[in-house]
Each structure stands twice: as structure tokens, then as C-alpha cells.
Write a protein that holds these residues in place. Structure first.
Motif, PDB file in Angstrom:
ATOM      1  N   PHE A  63       1.831  -8.487  -6.387  1.00  8.33           N
ATOM      2  CA  PHE A  63       1.380  -9.071  -5.122  1.00  8.33           C
ATOM      3  C   PHE A  63       0.472 -10.275  -5.381  1.00  8.33           C
ATOM      4  O   PHE A  63       0.661 -11.373  -4.834  1.00  8.33           O
ATOM      5  N   LEU A  64      -0.518 -10.082  -6.253  1.00  6.56           N
ATOM      6  CA  LEU A  64      -1.495 -11.153  -6.475  1.00  6.56           C
ATOM      7  C   LEU A  64      -0.858 -12.376  -7.127  1.00  6.56           C
ATOM      8  O   LEU A  64      -1.139 -13.506  -6.755  1.00  6.56           O
TER       9      LEU A  64
ATOM     10  N   VAL B 101       4.792  -7.573   1.219  1.00  4.45           N
ATOM     11  CA  VAL B 101       4.084  -6.367   1.662  1.00  4.45           C
ATOM     12  C   VAL B 101       4.943  -5.108   1.467  1.00  4.45           C
ATOM     13  O   VAL B 101       4.497  -4.158   0.822  1.00  4.45           O
TER      14      VAL B 101
ATOM     15  N   ALA C 239      -6.296 -15.007  -2.294  1.00  2.67           N
ATOM     16  CA  ALA C 239      -5.789 -14.059  -3.283  1.00  2.67           C
ATOM     17  C   ALA C 239      -6.878 -13.093  -3.721  1.00  2.67           C
ATOM     18  O   ALA C 239      -6.638 -11.886  -3.858  1.00  2.67           O
TER      19      ALA C 239
ATOM     20  N   GLY D 176       4.322   0.460  -5.458  1.00  2.00           N
ATOM     21  CA  GLY D 176       3.072   1.188  -5.598  1.00  2.00           C
ATOM     22  C   GLY D 176       3.154   2.668  -5.239  1.00  2.00           C
ATOM     23  O   GLY D 176       2.375   3.468  -5.727  1.00  2.00           O
ATOM     24  N   LEU D 177       4.072   3.033  -4.364  1.00  3.67           N
ATOM     25  CA  LEU D 177       4.111   4.438  -3.932  1.00  3.67           C
ATOM     26  C   LEU D 177       5.205   5.250  -4.617  1.00  3.67           C
ATOM     27  O   LEU D 177       5.059   6.450  -4.808  1.00  3.67           O
TER      28      LEU D 177
ATOM     29  N   LEU E 273      -7.458 -10.544  -1.053  1.00  3.43           N
ATOM     30  CA  LEU E 273      -6.384  -9.562  -0.984  1.00  3.43           C
ATOM     31  C   LEU E 273      -6.650  -8.424  -1.968  1.00  3.43           C
ATOM     32  O   LEU E 273      -6.391  -7.262  -1.680  1.00  3.43           O
TER      33      LEU E 273
ATOM     34  N   PHE F 148      -6.939  -4.663  -0.666  1.00  2.00           N
ATOM     35  CA  PHE F 148      -5.906  -3.725  -1.093  1.00  2.00           C
ATOM     36  C   PHE F 148      -6.448  -2.593  -1.949  1.00  2.00           C
ATOM     37  O   PHE F 148      -5.723  -1.644  -2.222  1.00  2.00           O
TER      38      PHE F 148
ATOM     39  N   ALA G 210      -1.955   5.676  -1.519  1.00  2.00           N
ATOM     40  CA  ALA G 210      -1.563   6.334  -2.767  1.00  2.00           C
ATOM     41  C   ALA G 210      -2.499   7.476  -3.140  1.00  2.00           C
ATOM     42  O   ALA G 210      -2.127   8.341  -3.920  1.00  2.00           O
TER      43      ALA G 210
ATOM     44  N   LEU H  48      -4.538  -6.710   6.366  1.00  2.00           N
ATOM     45  CA  LEU H  48      -3.620  -7.827   6.096  1.00  2.00           C
ATOM     46  C   LEU H  48      -4.074  -9.062   6.854  1.00  2.00           C
ATOM     47  O   LEU H  48      -4.034 -10.181   6.339  1.00  2.00           O
TER      48      LEU H  48
ATOM     49  N   ILE I 227      -0.004  -4.282  -7.583  1.00  2.00           N
ATOM     50  CA  ILE I 227      -1.006  -5.272  -7.178  1.00  2.00           C
ATOM     51  C   ILE I 227      -0.858  -6.527  -8.022  1.00  2.00           C
ATOM     52  O   ILE I 227      -1.083  -7.647  -7.554  1.00  2.00           O
TER      53      ILE I 227
ATOM     54  N   GLU J   8       9.213   6.888   5.141  1.00  2.00           N
ATOM     55  CA  GLU J   8       8.496   5.656   4.847  1.00  2.00           C
ATOM     56  C   GLU J   8       9.310   4.776   3.905  1.00  2.00           C
ATOM     57  O   GLU J   8       9.384   3.558   4.075  1.00  2.00           O
TER      58      GLU J   8
ATOM     59  N   ARG K 136      -4.807   0.800  -1.172  1.00  2.00           N
ATOM     60  CA  ARG K 136      -4.341   1.642  -2.267  1.00  2.00           C
ATOM     61  C   ARG K 136      -4.802   3.094  -2.112  1.00  2.00           C
ATOM     62  O   ARG K 136      -4.000   4.013  -2.222  1.00  2.00           O
TER      63      ARG K 136
ATOM     64  N   LEU L 237       0.676   1.447  -9.585  1.00  2.00           N
ATOM     65  CA  LEU L 237      -0.299   0.735  -8.754  1.00  2.00           C
ATOM     66  C   LEU L 237      -0.750  -0.558  -9.414  1.00  2.00           C
ATOM     67  O   LEU L 237      -0.917  -1.580  -8.757  1.00  2.00           O
TER      68      LEU L 237
ATOM     69  N   LEU M 266       1.313 -14.091  -4.516  1.00  2.00           N
ATOM     70  CA  LEU M 266       0.487 -14.658  -3.456  1.00  2.00           C
ATOM     71  C   LEU M 266      -0.238 -15.906  -3.939  1.00  2.00           C
ATOM     72  O   LEU M 266      -0.304 -16.915  -3.227  1.00  2.00           O
ATOM     73  N   SER M 267      -0.762 -15.869  -5.171  1.00  4.16           N
ATOM     74  CA  SER M 267      -1.491 -17.035  -5.669  1.00  4.16           C
ATOM     75  C   SER M 267      -0.590 -18.256  -5.677  1.00  4.16           C
ATOM     76  O   SER M 267      -1.054 -19.376  -5.464  1.00  4.16           O
TER      77      SER M 267
ATOM     78  N   TYR N 287       5.312  -4.359  -2.198  1.00  6.37           N
ATOM     79  CA  TYR N 287       4.105  -3.778  -2.787  1.00  6.37           C
ATOM     80  C   TYR N 287       4.132  -2.258  -2.649  1.00  6.37           C
ATOM     81  O   TYR N 287       3.874  -1.520  -3.596  1.00  6.37           O
ATOM     82  N   PHE N 288       4.475  -1.801  -1.454  1.00  6.67           N
ATOM     83  CA  PHE N 288       4.468  -0.359  -1.233  1.00  6.67           C
ATOM     84  C   PHE N 288       5.598   0.335  -1.980  1.00  6.67           C
ATOM     85  O   PHE N 288       5.423   1.436  -2.497  1.00  6.67           O
TER      86      PHE N 288
ATOM     87  N   GLU O  53      10.101  12.247  -1.895  1.00  2.47           N
ATOM     88  CA  GLU O  53       8.847  12.287  -1.151  1.00  2.47           C
ATOM     89  C   GLU O  53       8.770  11.146  -0.170  1.00  2.47           C
ATOM     90  O   GLU O  53       9.191  10.030  -0.477  1.00  2.47           O
ATOM     91  N   ARG O  54       8.180  11.402   0.981  1.00  2.50           N
ATOM     92  CA  ARG O  54       7.961  10.359   1.980  1.00  2.50           C
ATOM     93  C   ARG O  54       9.232   9.535   2.193  1.00  2.50           C
ATOM     94  O   ARG O  54       9.217   8.314   2.109  1.00  2.50           O
TER      95      ARG O  54
END
Lengths: 477, 473
Positions: A153-154, A131, B413, A138-139, B416, B420, B428, B375, A150, A98, B424, A146, A157-158, A134-135, A94-95
């Protein structure tokens, strides 16, 4: 040359947006193969540094360069991306456009991390790589994709926002209107600032590696990601953390005050990761989750080697980063191959796979032994050098981490026994063995594993100058 | 009184004259001609501003107006915001069946008020500008006459807005009483001579600050924003969230860095507390929102907090950071609202999170553009939002406000996470309804421009740095 390497996947991605979806996988494979060829060419010839002002007002430069360590990381990144793409030909339906575009975009970002010589540039690559990943998770991931995406990512990122603050503090202390990494890492800091900056950088890299106790994003992300995602996460993205430790945290180690305690804390955290990761792996019922937790243990060896602060430990650690990419990459590829056939990853569902898939069993055996550190395979060389370095630094560290090697062998051999050996289960009868394309995805890594294991000297030679520079930075006062 | 209206005065007033003229003329034009009128007006305003930029800083009306880099910076920003708002409105108003000629005129009259807010250096001028802008916005927020929500939003905004204007007027009149002048420059000298701890000074400062914080929707004076943002027509929300906020910031900068600079020790802690509160309330409340306009309203409260952080830093880098952030925020926030407008279809308000489900499936371009804006709002490189945030953190560290810097980074954070939530569902989620988008050329062009600015200023921020450096002297 380096910019060409960075731009190839990016340009490939832009072109692929305009190609029909059914071509995208072939196009992505071709682009990543070209990138891999470029990276190998760069390894053979070396490349000049490139420097162009980017934001002159602040002194930010587009400054890229690649020493031996970076070159090795570039090859690892390019090869892993190529194999990840090859491994996705049939599993991603699928996809597709992308999917492959994101992989190429991610490749550019990851390559950038390993060549950036300007802290802002490094940060941009380091953070932007989140980024596309994440996709990818997630996808195209598993059932809890999902949540895992996230969380990944979080968490990361933190950590990296503190890296940004650390960079800014260094910049202002330097007072020279430049974000050049070499200049800023040599800025003399007072004791308190040195501590804060070190911990800010530490947080970002420790989450990325991940070091115990910041590792909890890893099992979820690695397990839920599609095969390509897991291969790249384990093979390359975790190395962005250890690479950061090597390039930034070591030079930033406070020179006075609590330096001793900090190094001890790092070693203790690494040893906990080695033992804890191995013990948890032993308990896993899910094949992929087992491999994921084994990364925690193996990366513990890498950080232990780095914080031994001697040539043997650091060079072993660098080599072990590549080794971990190879062997864990292979293990994830194999899980993916089996999952495509059976659509389950529960270890208890398998048994006697070697009857149906003898070729896969051989490859898996090599991957497993390489991961467990059998002599003549790559894992042994790295682990040996790391343990040697750890012993030189503090004999206790070596004593405490050796059980990790034993436990590693235990969970891997037990996994092999439960999946490949034993009586064949009815449902697994007649599973097709490796196809030509699948051979192509696994063979390069197997060959690489054996070549490092048999003759590691060229790799140590390649790494040596970078290690020497790191040690010099360390002993500069 | 021979120089009652000199040619300098005329030159200084030109942009406002053009805006008022075209704004009044705009009241009589319909649909496309209304947009054309607005574009023509903005073109001439832009030319007038450009000529002023060539001349350099000067004062007019005996010190009542000051045309300087700061004022022009904000005015160019208003022009950009008004052009974009005009371009996205005509299809939207058609769909809402509320297409009236007054709309474009009102946009320009509001901008006329903003002109005085950004360039005025005299209390009465500033207050009149504020009221011209605010009153116009009360009408614009309630522009959907048949919609209860729009009416409710307008009424709430009117009541709270009038209240805050009253407080602001009270504060300004106290300053007049204390110093005996309404011009900012002599007022600065007079205030410097006063005891900063005097109760009257404190009361004047507190009431003025409260009125300003209300206008920029900073916590704890933010209560009107989620309701007004949600109920107003989406283009008006976009305009309100960027231009009106920027204009109020222009006034805040003029006052706090001008006559109130001697009172810095008093207001700086207040600004810090308000910044922290805005970041906290804005970010935490946004997490649970399911209406995207409300979510963006709370997020804009947190962005006000970020801009205030730059002022709280109190150094030149901080001022530059605040200006930079305001400009970048204009583009990225407008962009996010533009996607909302693009998704507005008949029978589909496209305001809740579910309405964004599966956008990637049927409109990949807008999904990716929205991703870029989000973003940037979160501050992820290589977008302009990252540059702006990083520069603010640089200012805070330089001013040794480490706690503020850490608070600011932590909320990156958090933000974000809620941005998101939109990403999402866009990527998705499964689309419920495959109704094709009807993108007008206005929306297409403005989305492309804002996205270009958001990405372009992230990849190549040098010109922006140069400009802001020139402004913030």
C-alpha cells in the motif's frame, strides 16, 4: 454498456453483503461470470463513450470509453477475477463473505482504470484499487501478510501521490478547466515542466509495474497474498502500470531536451529488470517467490517494448501484458493448487509430482512453456514482437535482452524438473489430481494461451488503432 | 446615540442570543431533556442563521459584527459539530457517572463564543468571543471530576491557554496602539499606511500569530493538544478538535486576510514554516502513539498544517481549499471520535490500540465506518478527505509553491501508515473481550450522518464547491 460493466461487480458486492455467508462464493462466481460475459460482449460489439459532468466547477467528468486495447484489458480483468474467485472456493474458509465482496469491489475499481478518460476519474480508480487489495493480502495472506500488505500500500501510494501532482500541473497548464485526458495530454509544455510531469507520472506507474529498482514490494506482496490475490496482482494490477505508461507516459515524453536520454534510461532500466528478475528467479527456493520474481523479468519486456517507440514494440508489449496475465496467472493458480494439497511452497519439498498428478503436470508444462516463450504458445508472439521492436530502435537493446529469454527458460525448466520430474517423494504419493472445479479454473487460460499462440492476428488487429494513436501522440510536436 | 441597538443589530445578534438563552436554560435540565434543550437551541440557531443567509452580507453594531458568507459558513459548521457532540454525550456521561446538566449548556456557551469569533470584526468582540469559548472549554476538558487525567488535562490546558490568550491580547492591543482603532476595516487602512518592517508592527504580528497558532494547535505551539485531547471526555475532545479549531481558523482568516493583508510578505513565510512544522511534527509523532486519542491529537495537528497550507498558498483557490478542508475535516474527525465513543463501554475505556482489536469480528459496521473515516483522514479516494487534499494541492501548484505541494503529498503516505495501524488491529487483530457494544441512538444517528457526509462529499463534492466558491470572495 461500459457503465453497466463497471456497476455489475459493484452491485453484486452490495447484494452479497445481505446474502448468507455460505452463498457468497456462488454469488460472487455468478456475478463475475456475468461481468466476464459482458466484457466479451463489449469486445465483440464495441461500446460508445459515456460522458456526464461530475464536478462541473473544476471540469471533472465521468467519462469512460474503451478502444481495442481497453477492451482487451477489460476481458483480461473480468476473466482473471472470475478464475480467482473459482480458485478460492476451497482455500478460503474464513470470512468468506468479506473475501468475495472485496474481490468484486476490486474488480469494479480495476475495470474503471482501463476505461477512464478523465484524469481525476482515472486517479480515483487507480488509487482506490489499493484498498481492497490491502485487505486481500493482509487478511487472507501467508505468515508475513500484514507486513506485505502495508508495504504494498505505502509503496504504491507514494508513487501515486506524485501522479496526482502531475495531473494538477497538467490541468493548470492546460488552463481549460477540464481534466479530459486527451485534451491535457496534448497541452504544449515548456521543457522543464515537461520533464517534471513526465517523472511524476513515471514514478506512479514505475512502482506499479514495477520497474527496477522500485520492485521490492512485489516479491513480498505476491508471495504473501492468497492465490486469488496473486493471480489478480500479477494478472491485472501490474498492467495498470504498463497501461499507464502506454496511455500517459508515452504522450507525455518530453519532445525536446533530454528526450533521447530518457528513452535510453527507460530501456536500460527495463533490460536490468529482465536480466535481474530472471537471475533472482533462478536463485529462489520458494515456488511462489520464483513466479513472483519472474514477473519483474516479464514486465521488463513489456516496458522495453513500450519504450522502443515503434509499432512492433508497442503492440508486442500490449499483447505481452495479456500474455503475462495468462501465463503467470496460470503459474500462480498451479502454485495455489499444490499449496492447498501440501501446505508448503518450498521447491525442495516436491519432486516427482507428475506421478501423482499427471494432469496437473501437463497443465503446468503448458503454463511454463507459455511463460518461457515457446513458439505456438502466446508468450512467443509477444516476446518476438517486442524484441523485433527493440532491435529496430536500437540493436543493442535486443542483444542485451535476449539472454533474459534464455534465463527465463532456464529457471522455468529447472523449476519444472525439481517439482514435477524425478523420483517421487513418499509424502507426495496419493495426492489427488485436478478436480472438476480446478479444471474449470485452469482450462480457459490454457485455451486462451494456445489460441493466441496459434493465431495472434485478431489481437494485433484489435490493438492496432490504439497503438497508432499512441504513436501519433508521440510524434506530435 | 439614537441607534444604540437597531433592529439590524438585533437580527445580527440573534443566533448568539438564542445560544446564550438556551445555554443558560440548559444548565437546569438533566439527561435527555438536556439533549432536547440543546437540539431545540441548535434548531433555532440554525433558523436564525438561515434567515441571515437569505439576507446577504451586512454589518451591525457600527462595524463590530459582520454577517457574511464566511461567518455563516463557520457557524453552520459549529451547529453541526454541537449537534453531533450533544447526541453522543448522554450515554458517555452516564458511563462515566458524571451526568450533570451543565454539560449541554456549556456546549452552547462555547458555541456562542465561536459565533463572535466567526462574525466579529472588532478586536474586543473577537477577544471576548475567544475567551468565552476558551474558558468554557477549560471546564469541559476537566468535566470528569473524579478522573485525574481529566483534571490534569484541564489544568494544563488552562495554564497554557491563559498564557496564549495573554499573548494574543498583547498583540491585539499593540495593533490598537499602532492604528488607534479596534475595528478591522479602518485598521486595514491604517496598517497599509504603516511601514511593514517597523519593529512594533512585527512584534504585534508575531504575538498575534503565536496566540492564534496556539489555538489551532499548530506546531510549535501544539504541546497542550495531546494532553488535553487525551484527558478530556471523548465527546469534548471531538468538539474541541473540530469546532474550537475551526473557530480559531475563522479568526485567523479574518485577521490575516483582512487588516493584516498588507503585511502578507511578512506573515506568509511564517505560515509556511508553521504549516511544514505542523505536518512534520504531527505526522511523525502520531506514528508511535498507542493511545488513539493521542494519535488523533497528533493527526489533528497535521491537519491544521494542511489547512495552513491553503492559507500559505495565498490565492483564492487556497482560501477555498482551506475552507473546504476545514468542513471536511469536521466530519471525518468527528466520525473517528464517534467510533471511539461508540466503543466506550463500562470497564472498557476503548482508548488504546488494543481495545480496537478484532472490532471487525463483533461489530463489522463500526469497523467499516471507522475505515471510511480513516481513509478520508488519510486522503484516499473516493472520500471527502481526498477531494479536500487534492484541492489544496491544486491551490499550491497554482501558487507555484511546488515544494509545499510535494511536502504535503509525501505526508499523505506517512499518515496512511499510522491510520492503518488502527485498521490493522481492527480487521486482523483478535478480540480479547466480546462485550457487545451499547450503541445509543444518538451515536448511531450521528455516526450515520458523519459517514454519509464523508462519503457523500467525496462522491458528489459539487455542492460543496459551489458553496465555498460563494463564501470565499
Amino acid at each position: 454498456m461500459i457503465s453497466l460493466l463497471l456497476l455489475t461487480p459493484l452491485a453484486g458486492m452490495l447484494v452479497s453483503l445481505f446474502l448468507p455467508a455460505k452463498w457468497s462464493k456462488y454469488w460472487a462466481a455468478a456475478v463475475s461470470a456475468a461481468t466476464a460475459a459482458l466484457s466479451i460482449q463489449l469486445l465483440r460489439t464495441g461500446a460508445a463513450a459515456e460522458r456526464v459532468p461530475w464536478i462541473p466547477t473544476l471540469g471533472v467528468d465521468y467519462h469512460v470509453a474503451a478502444d481495442g486495447i481497453s477492451q482487451l484489458m477489460l476481458v483480461l480483468t473480468a476473466v482473471m477475477t472470475l478464475l480467482a474467485i473459482l480458485a478460492s472456493f476451497e482455500s478460503i474458509t474464513e470470512r468468506t463473505k468479506e473475501f468475495y465482496s472485496l474481490l468484486l469491489l476490486l474488480e469494479s475499481a480495476m475495470l474503471g482504470v482501463f476505461v477512464a478518460q478523465d484524469l481525476v476519474l482515472f486517479f480515483v480508480f487507480f488509487e482506490f484499487s489499493l484498498v481492497p487489495m490491502y485487505f486481500l493480502i493482509g487478511l487472507w495472506g501467508g505468515a508475513r501478510r500484514l507486513y506485505a500488505a502495508i508495504k504494498f500500500f505505502l509503496y504504491t501510494l507514494s508513487g501515486s501521490v506524485f501522479l496526482l501532482l502531475g495531473i494538477i500541473v497538467l490541468y493548470l497548464k492546460g488552463g481549460a478547466k477540464t481534466f479530459d485526458a486527451a485534451t491535457l495530454l496534448a497541452v504544449p509544455l515548456d521543457e522543464v515542466t515537461a520533464q517534471w510531469v513526465f517523472w511524476a507520472f513515471f514514478l506512479a506507474f514505475a512502482i506499479k509495474v514495477p520497474m527496477f529498482p522500485l520492485h521490492t514490494w512485489l516479491p513480498d506482496a505476491h508471495t504473501e497474498a492468497p492465490t486469488a490475490g496473486s493471480v489478480i496482482l500479477a494478472g491485472v494490477m501490474l498492467k495498470m502500470g504498463t497501461y499507464g505508461f502506454l496511455r500517459f507516459s508515452l504522450p507525455l515524453l518530453p519532445k525536446s531536451g533530454h528526450a533521447r536520454e530518457i528513452v535510453t534510461a527507460m530501456a536500460v532500466l527495463s533490460i536490468i529488470a529482465i536480466l535481474y528478475g530472471a537471475l533472482v528467479s533462478l536463485m529462489q527456493k520458494d515456488w511462489k517467490r520464483l513466479v513472483a520474481y519472474s514477473s519483474v523479468s516479464h514486465l521488463g519486456f513489456c516496458t522495453l517494448g513500450l519504450f522502443s517507440l515503434n509499432a512492433s514494440g508497442i503492440s508486442g508489449s500490449v499483447l505481452q501484458q495479456v500474455n503475462h496475465g495468462i501465463s503467470t496467472g496460470l503459474l500462480f493458480l498451479i502454485v495455489g493448487l499444490v499449496y492447498e494439497r501440501r501446505h508448503t511452497r518450498v521447491i525442495a519439498d516436491f519432486g516427482g509430482l507428475a506421478h501423482a498428478m499427471p494432469n496437473l503436470a501437463v497443465i503446468f508444462a503448458i503454463a511454463m512453456l507459455s511463460s518461457a516463450g515457446l513458439p505456438l504458445l502466446n508468450g512467443f508472439v509477444g516476446e518476438f514482437a517486442i524484441l523485433n521492436g527493440a532491435y529496430q530502435a536500437n540493436a543493442l537493446w535486443a542483444y542485451w535482452s535476449v539472454p533474459g529469454v534464455v534465463l527465463g527458460a532456464a529457471y522455468l525448466l529447472w523449476l519444472y524438473q525439481r517439482t514435477m520430474l524425478g523420483p517421487q517423494q513418499e509424502i507426495n504419493r496419493g495426492l489427488p489430481d485436478l478436480s472438476v472445479r480446478e479444471w474449470l479454473t485452469v482450462l480457459p487460460l490454457v485455451a486462451w494461451a494456445i489460441s493466441i499462440g496459434v493465431y495472434p492476428k485478431p489481437y494485433f488487429d484489435l490493438i492496432a488503432p490504439g497503438v497508432k494513436a499512441a504513436l501519433e501522440a508521440l510524434h506530435r510536436s | 446615540m439614537g441607534n444604540f441597538y437597531t433592529s439590524t443589530d438585533h437580527f445580527a445578534l440573534m443566533p448568539a442570543l438564542v445560544l446564550a438563552l438556551f445555554g443558560c436554560a440548559g444548565l437546569f435540565f438533566r439527561r435527555i431533556s438536556g439533549v432536547a434543550m440543546l437540539l431545540a437551541g441548535e434548531l433555532f440557531t440554525g433558523i436564525a442563521l438561515w434567515r441571515q443567509l437569505q439576507v446577504g452580507a451586512f454589518t451591525a453594531f457600527g462595524g463590530g459584527l459582520t454577517i457574511d458568507g464566511l461567518g455563516l459558513f463557520f457557524n453552520f459548521l459549529f451547529v453541526a459539530a454541537a449537534v453531533v457532540t450533544g447526541l453522543i454525550s448522554y450515554r458517555y456521561l452516564d458511563i462515566e457517572e458524571e451526568h450533570h446538566p451543565e454539560f449541554y449548556g456549556l456546549l452552547m456557551l462555547a458555541q456562542c463564543g465561536m459565533f463572535f469569533l466567526a462574525t466579529g470584526t472588532e478586536l474586543v468582540t473577537l477577544f471576548t468571543g475567544m475567551e468565552l469559548m476558551s474558558v468554557t472549554f477549560y471546564v469541559l476538558v476537566g468535566f470528569l471530576r473524579e478522573s485525574k487525567r481529566s483534571n490534569e488535562a484541564a489544568l494544563k490546558y488552562l495554564l497554557l491557554g491563559a498564557f496564549s490568550s495573554g499573548i494574543l491580547a498583547y498583540g491585539l492591543s499593540l495593533f490598537y496602539g499602532l492604528t488607534g482603532t479596534t475595528k478591522l476595516t479602518p485598521m486595514a487602512q491604517a496598517l497599509a499606511a504603516l511601514d511593514p518592517g517597523h519593529p512594533a508592527v512585527l512584534l504585534a504580528l508575531a504575538t498575534t500569530a503565536a496566540g492564534l497558532f496556539f489555538k489551532i494547535a499548530a506546531a510549535p505551539f501544539h504541546m497542550w493538544a495531546p494532553d488535553a485531547y487525551e484527558g478530556a471526555p471523548t465527546p469534548v475532545t471531538a468538539y474541541l478538535s473540530v469546532a474550537s479549531k475551526a473557530a480559531a481558523f475563522a479568526l485567523l482568516l479574518r485577521l490575516f486576510l483582512g487588516p493584516l493583508a498588507p503585511l502578507r510578505d511578512t506573515w506568509q513565510p511564517v505560515v509556511m514554516v508553521v504549516a511544514i512544522l505542523s505536518l512534520t511534527i504531527g505526522n511523525l509523532a502520531a506514528v508511535t502513539q498507542s493511545n488513539i486519542k493521542r494519535l488523533l491529537a497528533y493527526s489533528s495537528i497535521s491537519h491544521a498544517g494542511y489547512i495552513l497550507l491553503g492559507i500559505a498558498a495565498g490565492n483564492e483557490t487556497g482560501l477555498r481549499g482551506a475552507l473546504l478542508y476545514t468542513l471536511v475535516y469536521t466530519f471525518m474527525n468527528l466520525g473517528a471520535f464517534l467510533v471511539l465513543v461508540a466503543l466506550r463501554r463500562r470497564n472498557l475505556p476503548s482508548e488504546t490500540l488494543e481495545d480496537f482489536a478484532g472490532l471487525m469480528r463483533y461489530s463489522p459496521v463500526y469497523a467499516v465506518l471507522m475505515l471510511v473515516f480513516l481513509l478520508s483522514l488519510a486522503g484516499i479516494p473516493p472520500t471527502a478527505g481526498f477531494v479536500a487534499k487534492a484541492y489544496l494541492f491544486l491551490a499550491l501548484v497554482e501558487a507555484q509553491q511546488y515544494v509545499l505541494a510535494v511536502i504535503g503529498t509525501v505526508y499523505v503516505a506517512v499518515s496512511l501508515y499510522y491510520y492503518f495501524r488502527i485498521v490493522r488491529v481492527m480487521f486482523a487483530g483478535e478480540a480479547k473481550e466480546q462485550a457487545p457494544l451499547e450503541i445509543s441512538w444518538g451515536v448511531g444517528v450521528s455516526t450515520a450522518l458523519t459517514a454519509l457526509a464523508t462519503l457523500g462529499l467525496g462522491l458528489w463534492p459539487e455542492p460543496l464547491f459551489q458553496w465555498v466558491k460563494g463564501v470565499a470572495r
